[in-house]
Write an enzyme that holds these catalytic residues in place. Sequence first.
Site, PDB file in Angstrom:
ATOM      1  N   ASN A  30      28.833  58.724  47.407  1.00 19.73           N
ATOM      2  CA  ASN A  30      29.813  57.679  47.677  1.00 19.73           C
ATOM      3  C   ASN A  30      31.206  58.206  47.349  1.00 19.73           C
ATOM      4  O   ASN A  30      31.366  59.364  46.954  1.00 19.73           O
ATOM      5  CB  ASN A  30      29.480  56.399  46.893  1.00 19.73           C
ATOM      6  CG  ASN A  30      29.372  56.654  45.403  1.00 19.73           C
ATOM      7  OD1 ASN A  30      30.330  57.057  44.744  1.00 19.73           O
ATOM      8  ND2 ASN A  30      28.180  56.419  44.848  1.00 19.73           N
ATOM      9  N   HIS A  31      32.207  57.357  47.496  1.00 19.75           N
ATOM     10  CA  HIS A  31      33.594  57.799  47.389  1.00 19.75           C
ATOM     11  C   HIS A  31      34.160  57.709  45.968  1.00 19.75           C
ATOM     12  O   HIS A  31      35.374  57.890  45.783  1.00 19.75           O
ATOM     13  CB  HIS A  31      34.480  56.966  48.320  1.00 19.75           C
ATOM     14  CG  HIS A  31      34.149  57.131  49.772  1.00 19.75           C
ATOM     15  ND1 HIS A  31      34.253  58.343  50.424  1.00 19.75           N
ATOM     16  CD2 HIS A  31      33.694  56.237  50.691  1.00 19.75           C
ATOM     17  CE1 HIS A  31      33.908  58.191  51.688  1.00 19.75           C
ATOM     18  NE2 HIS A  31      33.556  56.929  51.875  1.00 19.75           N
TER      19      HIS A  31
END
Length: 219
Positions: A30-31
């Site tokens: 994920n970011h």
Amino acid sequence: MRENAFKGKTVLLTAGPTYEAIDPVRFIGNHSTGKMGYALAACFASQGAHVELIAGPTNLQVQDANIHVTPVTTAEEMYQAVLRYADQAQVWVFAAAVADYRPKVVAEQKIKKSGQELTIELIKNVDIAAELGKRKKEGQFSVGFALETHNENQHAQDKLRRKNLDMIVLNSLNDPGAGFKHDTNKITVIEAQGTTAFPLKAKTAVAQDIVDLIQDRLP
């Protein structure tokens, strides 16, 4: 804020993302940058805490000798590291963005491109905060994070109860400047007795708000 308010206390803190391998080249992730978790670690350490920081993949560095970093990659590695330090910590803060699922089978070689579709079967990762909630003892204070896109308060309230948390920090991707890849954040802290909302601030200032609230709740 009281200087050295956490002196003599150990804080267990998770930060950053987890990466779940698909093959030797690719992963599910994920970011998350880890900025919020690292800001919290620095804030706790500045107030005298010994911080056990369990950190997923990130380029961030710590500057305080009171912070001990255990680098991990996967959700399972993070869980095992958390278990090593949980009993000795008075405060648990689960700020990491842990992948909910991982591939059931990790390919030993790079998956070559073929056909128009690729199906990867996923299995659920351990819910670290929920599992630790089952082990929480009297005197331990547990804080979770919730990043939501809809029905924010409802989902956060559910996590608060289900994971046996004392406090949950909610932020929404619908708020400009909040969430991943920003140096700012806008949070609402939810507890059984009510909520406390804060305006958009630098993540260092947000960390101070969270630490101050935790300090107020500890005996």
